[in-house]
Enzyme design. Structure first.
Site, mmCIF file in Angstrom:
data_model
loop_
_atom_site.group_PDB
_atom_site.id
_atom_site.type_symbol
_atom_site.label_atom_id
_atom_site.label_comp_id
_atom_site.label_asym_id
_atom_site.label_seq_id
_atom_site.Cartn_x
_atom_site.Cartn_y
_atom_site.Cartn_z
ATOM 1 N N ASN A 7 76.805 33.090 10.894
ATOM 2 C CA ASN A 7 75.824 34.178 11.062
ATOM 3 C C ASN A 7 74.854 34.117 9.881
ATOM 4 O O ASN A 7 75.194 34.519 8.771
ATOM 5 C CB ASN A 7 76.571 35.521 11.095
ATOM 6 C CG ASN A 7 75.627 36.697 11.297
ATOM 7 O OD1 ASN A 7 74.411 36.528 11.352
ATOM 8 N ND2 ASN A 7 76.202 37.876 11.401
ATOM 9 N N ARG A 91 75.502 33.143 15.678
ATOM 10 C CA ARG A 91 74.890 34.409 16.102
ATOM 11 C C ARG A 91 73.378 34.221 16.032
ATOM 12 O O ARG A 91 72.849 33.852 14.979
ATOM 13 C CB ARG A 91 75.311 35.540 15.180
ATOM 14 C CG ARG A 91 74.618 36.820 15.507
ATOM 15 C CD ARG A 91 75.126 37.973 14.670
ATOM 16 N NE ARG A 91 74.554 39.203 15.177
ATOM 17 C CZ ARG A 91 73.653 39.934 14.517
ATOM 18 N NH1 ARG A 91 73.247 39.570 13.333
ATOM 19 N NH2 ARG A 91 73.189 41.035 15.040
ATOM 20 N N HIS A 180 72.965 44.572 18.956
ATOM 21 C CA HIS A 180 74.428 44.743 18.805
ATOM 22 C C HIS A 180 75.125 44.286 20.097
ATOM 23 O O HIS A 180 76.217 44.748 20.410
ATOM 24 C CB HIS A 180 74.833 46.212 18.549
ATOM 25 C CG HIS A 180 74.364 46.775 17.252
ATOM 26 N ND1 HIS A 180 73.966 48.086 17.130
ATOM 27 C CD2 HIS A 180 74.230 46.228 16.028
ATOM 28 C CE1 HIS A 180 73.602 48.326 15.883
ATOM 29 N NE2 HIS A 180 73.758 47.208 15.178
ATOM 30 N N ARG A 239 67.239 54.091 9.904
ATOM 31 C CA ARG A 239 66.244 54.009 10.980
ATOM 32 C C ARG A 239 66.140 55.342 11.718
ATOM 33 O O ARG A 239 67.151 56.018 11.938
ATOM 34 C CB ARG A 239 66.619 52.918 11.991
ATOM 35 C CG ARG A 239 66.555 51.513 11.439
ATOM 36 C CD ARG A 239 66.663 50.502 12.581
ATOM 37 N NE ARG A 239 66.918 49.174 12.076
ATOM 38 C CZ ARG A 239 68.048 48.486 12.288
ATOM 39 N NH1 ARG A 239 69.023 49.005 13.008
ATOM 40 N NH2 ARG A 239 68.182 47.277 11.803
ATOM 41 N N GLU A 383 82.651 40.879 16.152
ATOM 42 C CA GLU A 383 81.588 40.034 16.705
ATOM 43 C C GLU A 383 81.920 38.552 16.531
ATOM 44 O O GLU A 383 81.612 37.734 17.392
ATOM 45 C CB GLU A 383 80.252 40.359 16.039
ATOM 46 C CG GLU A 383 79.749 41.732 16.430
ATOM 47 C CD GLU A 383 78.526 42.152 15.656
ATOM 48 O OE1 GLU A 383 77.422 41.806 16.071
ATOM 49 O OE2 GLU A 383 78.677 42.834 14.629
#
Ligand code: AMP
Length: 395
Positions: A7, A91, A180, A239, A383
């Site tokens: 990743n 990823r 996600h 955010r 993940e």
């Protein structure tokens, strides 16, 4: 079969080597500050002592070689040679409208990743660099791209399209993608296993520093809260999530800032950080709220209200819900937050077992009562394992 999961961020590279016979992690680690002074590799082999080394890493190519050296190291290593690695799973953030599934990487796939640089300007270039570094270090090994947008790409048109002139979709592929995705795919899949029901209606609340929520039926995503970028949807650590776009024009005009600076504020200085003025970390915000800080109380109130509103709308979208699952940093650890969100859901017949909720940690756990009409779970996201499973399936 051993799969290396990579990743890459713009200046970092996270990795895990997973033995797919029993899905155990053989080693994991992180290269930080790639291309900057003070580069550092932290390597954590299972059952052996961790080690870290500060050494210059001028680019991701050097970082990949250092990772391979660590994995094969006599003292801290877990494999003899790169021959022990069957494939590499990467990823990758964005595949635009082109891929809605993991894909074996070839020149065409790399072109798509490159073509999507403007849709994922921070991540896609780094993801491609990581892929090319692995190709150079391990020629001939299969590399697989697992796209973060893949799960959300399957949502129907009515959920994907923005109500703006259609030409922007035609010209620039402007639509909702969702992010996600690998986490939502993994956690919704694990939820189906817990329920023992293949066609169940599931809502996954991925509540971490970034936060998103998805609705899926039988593991197929039907809606998800993030949009063209990860800015849409829930209130997050930094955010804003959903807001009236006219706010941007108003603030830009009054503060004399441009749209880029405005977007930076919405991405990095908003959310619970902006509302509370305390922190983006929920533990700090909770501590401040407990001491009576009114803005921290407001931020947490707004945060759980937004999650509850999305759960309500996704229940309507699916005409029902069988299970709601919490995951990621806040979802897996913040017992109180889970309970407070579920307090909104009495109309669905959701009932939380407070003791089970308090004990849920680290493993998939049901936290609803026997007679709850909707099952509620806490399931740790993974993940890397999801990427390794997708990679194994393709090679
Ligand atoms: P993630 O992005 O999934 O790694 O989640 C990171 C966020 O999880 C942190 O910013 C914290 O706000 C939150 N977090 C981690 N542990 C806890 C905890 N015990 N209670 C509340 N929030 C937590």
């Amino acid at each position: 079969m051993k799969i290396l999961v990579i990743n890459c961020g713009s200046s970092s590279l996270k990795y895990q080597l997973i033995d797919m016979e029993n899905e155990s992690v053989l080693a994991k680690g992180l290269c930080e500050r790639i291309g900057i002074d003070g580069s550092k590799l932290t390597h954590k082999p299972t059952g052996k002592e961790n080690y870290s080394v500060e050494t210059p890493m001028e680019d991701h190519k050097v970082a990949v070689q250092l990772v391979l050296d660590a994995l094969m190291d006599k003292e801290h290593g877990v494999i003899e040679s790169t021959d022990d690695i069957t494939a590499i799973g990467h990823r990758v953030l964005h595949a635009g409208t082109i891929y809605s599934d993991a894909t074996l990487i070839n020149d065409d796939v790399k072109k798509v990743i490159r073509d999507c640089f403007d849709l994922g300007p921070l991540h896609n270039p780094a993801n491609l660099i990581g892929i090319e570094a692995c190709e150079a270090a391990m020629p001939g090994k299969p590399n697989v791209a697992v796209f973060d947008t893949a799960f959300g790409m399957k949502i129907p048109e009515k959920a994907a399209m923005y109500a703006i002139p259609y030409e922007y979709y035609e010209k620039y592929s402007i639509r909702r993608y969702g992010f996600h995705g690998t986490s939502h795919m993994f956690v919704s899949g694990e939820t189906l296993k817990c329920l023992g029901k293949d066609d169940a209606k599931v809502i996954v609340c991925h509540l971490g520093n970034g936060a998103s929520i998805s609705a899926s039926i039988g593991g197929k995503c039907v809606d998800t809260s993030m949009g063209l970028t990860p800015l849409e949807g829930l209130i997050m650590g930094t955010r804003s999530g959903d807001l009236d776009p006219a706010v941007l024009q108003f603030i830009c005009n009054h503060e004399n800032i441009d749209i880029n600076e405005m977007l930076n504020i919405l991405n990095k200085k908003s959310g619970v950080l902006g509302m509370s003025g305390v922190s983006s970390d929920f533990r700090d915000v909770r501590a401040a709220a407990d001491e009576g800080n009114e803005r921290a109380i407001m931020a947490l109130d707004a945060y759980r209200y937004r999650v509850a509103k999305y759960i309500g709308s996704y229940t309507a979208a699916m005409n029902g819900v069988d299970a709601i699952t919490f995951t990621a940093g806040v979802g897996e650890n913040d017992t109180q937050m889970r309970e407070e969100i579920c307090e909104y859901l009495g109309y669905l017949g959701v009932k939380i077992d407070k003791e089970k909720n308090a004990q849920a940690r680290g493993v998939a756990s049901e936290i609803s009562t026997e007679d709850s009409k909707v099952k509620v779970y806490v399931i740790p996201t993974n993940e890397e394992l999801a990427i390794a499973r997708e990679t194994k399936a393709l090679v």
